[in-house]
Design an enzyme around this catalytic site. Structure first.
Site, mmCIF file in Angstrom:
data_model
loop_
_atom_site.group_PDB
_atom_site.id
_atom_site.type_symbol
_atom_site.label_atom_id
_atom_site.label_comp_id
_atom_site.label_asym_id
_atom_site.label_seq_id
_atom_site.Cartn_x
_atom_site.Cartn_y
_atom_site.Cartn_z
ATOM 1 N N THR A 163 0.693 -1.579 0.175
ATOM 2 C CA THR A 163 0.073 0.332 -0.048
ATOM 3 C C THR A 163 0.903 1.389 -0.176
ATOM 4 O OG1 THR A 163 -0.424 -0.030 2.897
ATOM 5 C CG2 THR A 163 -2.342 -1.013 1.309
ATOM 6 N N ASP A 164 0.376 2.447 -0.573
ATOM 7 C CA ASP A 164 1.159 3.648 -0.579
ATOM 8 C C ASP A 164 0.174 4.268 0.987
ATOM 9 O OD1 ASP A 164 -1.689 4.681 -1.166
ATOM 10 O OD2 ASP A 164 -1.208 4.369 -3.032
ATOM 11 N N ALA A 165 0.605 5.577 0.658
ATOM 12 C CA ALA A 165 0.120 7.172 1.508
ATOM 13 C C ALA A 165 -1.237 6.558 2.151
ATOM 14 C CB ALA A 165 0.577 7.795 1.919
#
Length: 134
Positions: free
Chosen positions: A15-17
């Site tokens: 996942t990203d931020a």
């Protein structure tokens, strides 16, 4: 060939931020499905190099991102060969959330068959060609 399905779970590292799967990771999930598809046909990529001097490389990708996958989602990644040339394969692939079958990402991936030493186009080994049904 019929549609091949491979399960994937989204890990935190995927996942990203924003807490959703980083866009490039969908390509990794699709790569895993194509590798496992080859395995179900009885082919390991390292053995294809050693025994046939052939490797596969992505030549072209077209993807549509439709909805985000999130941490801990269980996904189903599909792979179907929709076109088979002498030295290339085109896959139609999709990623769906297993819980509700929602389409998250889909597209086409064209794979080139290459000579493992020169990286020039090479005919797909006959044993693999015989197992392809398009």
């Amino acid at each position: 060939m019929n549609e091949f399905l491979w399960p994937v779970r989204v890990y935190y590292e995927d996942t990203d931020a924003g807490g959703v799967v980083y866009y490039a990771n969908y390509l990794k999930f699709m790569e895993r499905a194509r590798t496992e598809w080859l395995r179900t046909l009885g082919f390991e990529q390292d053995e294809l190099i050693a025994q046939h001097n052939v490797l596969f490389a992505v030549r072209r990708v077209t993807l549509d991102y439709r909805q985000p996958a999130r941490f801990n989602d269980k996904l189903l990644v599909s792979a179907s060969v929709t076109e088979a040339g002498k030295a290339s394969l085109t896959f139609t692939q999709a990623i769906r959330r297993e819980a509700n079958n929602v389409l998250l990402c889909d597209g086409q991936v064209k794979i080139a068959s290459l000579n493992a030493l020169t990286f020039r186009p090479r005919t797909i080994p006959e044993e693999l060609q015989r197992k392809l049904v398009v």
